[in-house]
Structures are given as C-alpha cells and as structure tokens.
Design an enzyme around this catalytic site. Structure first.
Site, PDB file in Angstrom:
ATOM      1  N   SER A 139       0.854  -1.199   0.000  1.00 55.23           N
ATOM      2  CA  SER A 139       0.000   0.000   0.000  1.00 55.23           C
ATOM      3  C   SER A 139       0.883   1.240   0.000  1.00 55.23           C
ATOM      4  O   SER A 139       2.030   1.195   0.473  1.00 55.23           O
ATOM      5  CB  SER A 139      -0.864  -0.003   1.262  1.00 55.23           C
ATOM      6  OG  SER A 139      -1.462   1.261   1.467  1.00 55.23           O
ATOM      7  N   TYR A 152      -0.861  -0.353  10.581  1.00 52.08           N
ATOM      8  CA  TYR A 152      -1.220  -0.740   9.201  1.00 52.08           C
ATOM      9  C   TYR A 152      -0.084  -0.370   8.246  1.00 52.08           C
ATOM     10  O   TYR A 152       0.373  -1.204   7.454  1.00 52.08           O
ATOM     11  CB  TYR A 152      -2.528  -0.073   8.769  1.00 52.08           C
ATOM     12  CG  TYR A 152      -2.878  -0.418   7.337  1.00 52.08           C
ATOM     13  CD1 TYR A 152      -3.210  -1.725   6.986  1.00 52.08           C
ATOM     14  CD2 TYR A 152      -2.840   0.545   6.330  1.00 52.08           C
ATOM     15  CE1 TYR A 152      -3.495  -2.057   5.665  1.00 52.08           C
ATOM     16  CE2 TYR A 152      -3.133   0.218   5.002  1.00 52.08           C
ATOM     17  CZ  TYR A 152      -3.452  -1.086   4.680  1.00 52.08           C
ATOM     18  OH  TYR A 152      -3.726  -1.418   3.371  1.00 52.08           O
TER      19      TYR A 152
HETATM   20  P1  NDP Z   1     -11.553  -5.868   1.151  1.00 48.92           P
HETATM   21  O1  NDP Z   1     -11.894  -5.644   2.588  1.00 48.92           O
HETATM   22  O2  NDP Z   1     -12.590  -5.526   0.132  1.00 48.92           O
HETATM   23  O3  NDP Z   1     -11.118  -7.396   0.936  1.00 48.92           O
HETATM   24  C1  NDP Z   1     -10.209  -7.994   1.832  1.00 48.92           C
HETATM   25  C2  NDP Z   1     -10.134  -9.482   1.585  1.00 48.92           C
HETATM   26  O4  NDP Z   1      -9.201 -10.034   2.544  1.00 48.92           O
HETATM   27  C3  NDP Z   1     -11.459 -10.192   1.785  1.00 48.92           C
HETATM   28  O5  NDP Z   1     -11.646 -11.147   0.768  1.00 48.92           O
HETATM   29  C4  NDP Z   1     -11.292 -10.890   3.119  1.00 48.92           C
HETATM   30  O6  NDP Z   1     -11.993 -12.125   3.146  1.00 48.92           O
HETATM   31  C5  NDP Z   1      -9.795 -11.167   3.150  1.00 48.92           C
HETATM   32  N1  NDP Z   1      -9.317 -11.366   4.512  1.00 48.92           N
HETATM   33  C6  NDP Z   1      -9.163 -10.435   5.488  1.00 48.92           C
HETATM   34  N2  NDP Z   1      -8.817 -11.031   6.643  1.00 48.92           N
HETATM   35  C7  NDP Z   1      -8.762 -12.367   6.387  1.00 48.92           C
HETATM   36  C8  NDP Z   1      -8.486 -13.503   7.175  1.00 48.92           C
HETATM   37  N3  NDP Z   1      -8.184 -13.427   8.486  1.00 48.92           N
HETATM   38  N4  NDP Z   1      -8.516 -14.728   6.588  1.00 48.92           N
HETATM   39  C9  NDP Z   1      -8.813 -14.842   5.276  1.00 48.92           C
HETATM   40  N5  NDP Z   1      -9.087 -13.810   4.476  1.00 48.92           N
HETATM   41  C10 NDP Z   1      -9.075 -12.585   5.035  1.00 48.92           C
HETATM   42  O7  NDP Z   1     -10.202  -5.052   0.912  1.00 48.92           O
HETATM   43  P2  NDP Z   1      -9.350  -4.701  -0.419  1.00 48.92           P
HETATM   44  O8  NDP Z   1      -9.740  -5.556  -1.545  1.00 48.92           O
HETATM   45  O9  NDP Z   1      -9.385  -3.247  -0.584  1.00 48.92           O
HETATM   46  O10 NDP Z   1      -7.884  -5.053   0.096  1.00 48.92           O
HETATM   47  C11 NDP Z   1      -7.090  -6.099  -0.440  1.00 48.92           C
HETATM   48  C12 NDP Z   1      -5.651  -5.824  -0.069  1.00 48.92           C
HETATM   49  O11 NDP Z   1      -5.240  -4.578  -0.640  1.00 48.92           O
HETATM   50  C13 NDP Z   1      -5.389  -5.688   1.429  1.00 48.92           C
HETATM   51  O12 NDP Z   1      -4.156  -6.300   1.728  1.00 48.92           O
HETATM   52  C14 NDP Z   1      -5.331  -4.180   1.654  1.00 48.92           C
HETATM   53  O13 NDP Z   1      -4.530  -3.855   2.765  1.00 48.92           O
HETATM   54  C15 NDP Z   1      -4.698  -3.740   0.358  1.00 48.92           C
HETATM   55  N6  NDP Z   1      -4.927  -2.355  -0.032  1.00 48.92           N
HETATM   56  C16 NDP Z   1      -6.196  -1.815  -0.137  1.00 48.92           C
HETATM   57  C17 NDP Z   1      -6.355  -0.507  -0.544  1.00 48.92           C
HETATM   58  C18 NDP Z   1      -7.678   0.155  -0.641  1.00 48.92           C
HETATM   59  O14 NDP Z   1      -7.735   1.404  -0.651  1.00 48.92           O
HETATM   60  N7  NDP Z   1      -8.785  -0.570  -0.760  1.00 48.92           N
HETATM   61  C19 NDP Z   1      -5.201   0.328  -0.917  1.00 48.92           C
HETATM   62  C20 NDP Z   1      -3.921  -0.325  -0.740  1.00 48.92           C
HETATM   63  C21 NDP Z   1      -3.812  -1.608  -0.354  1.00 48.92           C
HETATM   64  P3  NDP Z   1     -12.963 -12.622   4.346  1.00 48.92           P
HETATM   65  O15 NDP Z   1     -13.427 -11.413   5.085  1.00 48.92           O
HETATM   66  O16 NDP Z   1     -14.059 -13.365   3.636  1.00 48.92           O
HETATM   67  O17 NDP Z   1     -12.100 -13.518   5.147  1.00 48.92           O
HETATM   68  C1  8X3 Z   2      -5.001   1.533   1.815  1.00 52.19           C
HETATM   69  C2  8X3 Z   2      -4.664   2.922   1.369  1.00 52.19           C
HETATM   70  O1  8X3 Z   2      -4.247   5.292   2.168  1.00 52.19           O
HETATM   71  O2  8X3 Z   2      -6.075   4.073   3.208  1.00 52.19           O
HETATM   72  O3  8X3 Z   2      -3.857   0.787   1.997  1.00 52.19           O
HETATM   73  O4  8X3 Z   2      -3.806   3.545   3.751  1.00 52.19           O
HETATM   74  S1  8X3 Z   2      -4.687   3.988   2.704  1.00 52.19           S
END
Ligand code: NDP
Ligand code: 8X3
Length: 252
Positions: A139, A152
């Site tokens: 991120s 985070y």
């Molecule tokens: P979402 O919350 O939409 O999706 C997150 C996914 O992670 C879900 O499928 C969830 O599945 C899974 N997950 C979380 N915890 C667990 C667990 N303990 N076991 C198994 N699966 C888990 O988030 P995003 O798609 O936005 O995020 C995906 C990745 O990208 C993350 O690593 C996030 O930090 C990163 N990211 C996101 C950004 C954003 O702005 N959205 C920006 C930068 C990075 P379930 O709950 O079914 O277990």
């Molecule tokens: C998710 C992007 O800017 O919310 O990783 O940390 S931010």
C-alpha cells in the site's frame, strides 16, 4: 506448458475487493484460480458465477493448520500453482497509536504479515519449480506515513521490503516478485477499517473518484502477464484525485 494446460493463480482474500475482481479477471483470461477467504457464502457465489475454473478454499488465513490443510486438499489440477497473489489483508482503526486497540494491531500483524509469510514459505518450492510469480498487495501506507496509519502502514512497509528481499533471494530462479502499492480504492476496506461503519466508508469515498477493485485487478493481471523476462519490482497507483500533503508542525 501447452494451450490446454491453463495457468493457476492462488488469490487470497477473493471474497471481496481486489481479490474477487482479480479472480474474475484471471478466469476471464483462461486461468484457473484458487480463491481463498473466510466467507464461505461469498466463495460459493463466486464458484457459481465463474464455474469450475475456480476452486474455493475457505479458511482464516491466520490459522496456519487450516491453511496447510487447504493446500493439502487441493485437487490435482489446481496443485501446480504458477502465481501467488498475497492480497488478503486489512486495516483496523484510524485513531492515533496512543488511542488504538492492541487487539487491532495484533490482528493486522497476524493477517498482513504473519499469514502472508507463512503462505509464501509454503508455496516457494512449487513457485520455484514452475518459475512462477508472487504479487504482494502492499500500500502507499507503507511508504507515506499518515496520522492513524501506525501499525497498518508498518505491516505494508514490511510487505514491500519482504517483496524486494524475496527478489534478491530468488535471483536466478526465474521467479518474479512484485509489490503493488495502491492508494485509495473503494472496496470493503474502509467498512472493515471502521468496524462496520458504512456511513464513514461512504463519506470517505464520496466525490473522491477513488480507484476501483477492477482497476487494481487489471494492474495485477498486467504484472502477471508481462513476458517472463520482465519483472515489475514495485508499482504505486493512486486515483488522479489523490496526491501528497506536507509535514505537520506542532507549535507551543
Ligand atoms: P476488502 O476488505 O474488500 O477485501 C479484503 C479481503 O481479505 C477479503 O476477501 C477478506 O476475506 C480477506 N481477509 C481479510 N482477513 C482475512 C483472514 N483473516 N482470513 C482470510 N481472508 C481474510 O479489501 P481490499 O480488496 O481493498 O484489500 C485487499 C488488499 O489490498 C489488502 O491487503 C489491503 O490492505 C490492500 N490495499 C487496499 C487498498 C484500498 O484502498 N482498498 C489500498 C492499498 C492496499 P474474508 O473477510 O471473507 O475472510
Ligand atoms: C489503503 C490505502 O491510504 O487508506 O492501503 O492507507 S490507505
């Protein structure tokens, strides 16, 4: 490999957001996908939507025994994994460190760091044998600190540096490693971060024209399908509406 043997991606966190969009993108292009997450109903729905090119693997990624059991239970045709997309992850809380809940910090570290390295370690032999690839979802929070980002951001800095370290260690194996570092993208991320506050999530994204899950899935797919001699080390993306602000100064 022939046209009749599709490549296989294991995508963690495929029940929502980037992971689900990536599962759709890869399967549309003829790949097979192992889709993981805790929500069995979401995985079942994705299986119903995408058909038998998708293998659902339902487990909490923090549960190492459950992870290993799911890998051991892979059907033969899904066992040869060419691409690991370490996407499952979360942020919990937006408060400053001195007001944060320790349990939230531990959950982020266990999910974003411990589970990610455990799964990577388990799959390295397969990925090396197949000259595969690893794409880790880091991120912008791992590079640019912001108030409330504390643990985070720390976990994502780890993900980026771990990715670069893997690149060094895997030198000469043919395995490619990429750290993808998105900024604001609208998914369930903020709903999770705020412990279920949909209004807060809606407020954050309102009028901001954030990136979409599909934007990031396209970036993941692009990185994965570049020619084998090309490695994207790190890829930082932001919505056009997002950029950088200055330092803060406390005066007395
Ligand atoms: P979402 O919350 O939409 O999706 C997150 C996914 O992670 C879900 O499928 C969830 O599945 C899974 N997950 C979380 N915890 C667990 C667990 N303990 N076991 C198994 N699966 C888990 O988030 P995003 O798609 O936005 O995020 C995906 C990745 O990208 C993350 O690593 C996030 O930090 C990163 N990211 C996101 C950004 C954003 O702005 N959205 C920006 C930068 C990075 P379930 O709950 O079914 O277990
Ligand atoms: C998710 C992007 O800017 O919310 O990783 O940390 S931010």
């Amino acid at each position: 490999m022939t046209a009749s043997t599709p490549r296989t991606a294991l995508i963690t966190g495929a029940t929502a957001g980037f992971g689900r969009a990536a599962a759709r993108r890869f399967i549309a292009a003829g790949w097979q996908v192992i889709a993981t997450g805790r929500r069995a109903d979401r995985l079942d729905a994705l299986r119903a939507e995408l058909g038998d090119a998708l293998h659902p693997a339902c487990f909490d990624i923090r549960d190492e025994a459950a992870m290993r059991a799911a890998l051991d239970a892979l059907p033969e045709r899904f066992a040869g994994i060419d691409l690991l997309v370490n996407n499952a992850g979360l942020a919990l809380g937006t408060r400053p460190a001195q007001e944060a809940e320790l349990v939230d910090w531990h959950t982020m570290i266990d999910t974003n760091v411990r589970a990610l390295v455990t799964l990577t370690h388990a799959l390295l032999p397969t990925l090396i044998a197949r000259k595969g690839a690893i794409i880790n979802l880091s991120s912008v929070a791992g590079r640019y600190p912001y108030p409330g980002g504390n643990v985070y951001g720390g976990t994502k800095a780890f993900v980026t540096q771990f990715s670069l370290g893997l690149r060094s260690d895997l030198h000469g194996t043919g395995v490619r490693v990429t750290s993808i570092e998105p900024g604001m993208a609208e998914t369930e991320f903020t709903l999770v971060r705020t412990h279920g506050d949909q209004a807060a999530s809606d407020r954050l994204y309102a009028g901001a024209h954030p990136m979409t899950a599909e934007d990031i899935a396209e970036a993941i797919f692009w990185v994965a399908t570049l020619p084998p001699h090309v490695n994207v080390n790190r890829l930082e993306l932001m919505p056009t509406s997002q950029s950088f602000a200055g330092f803060q100064v406390h005066r007395t």
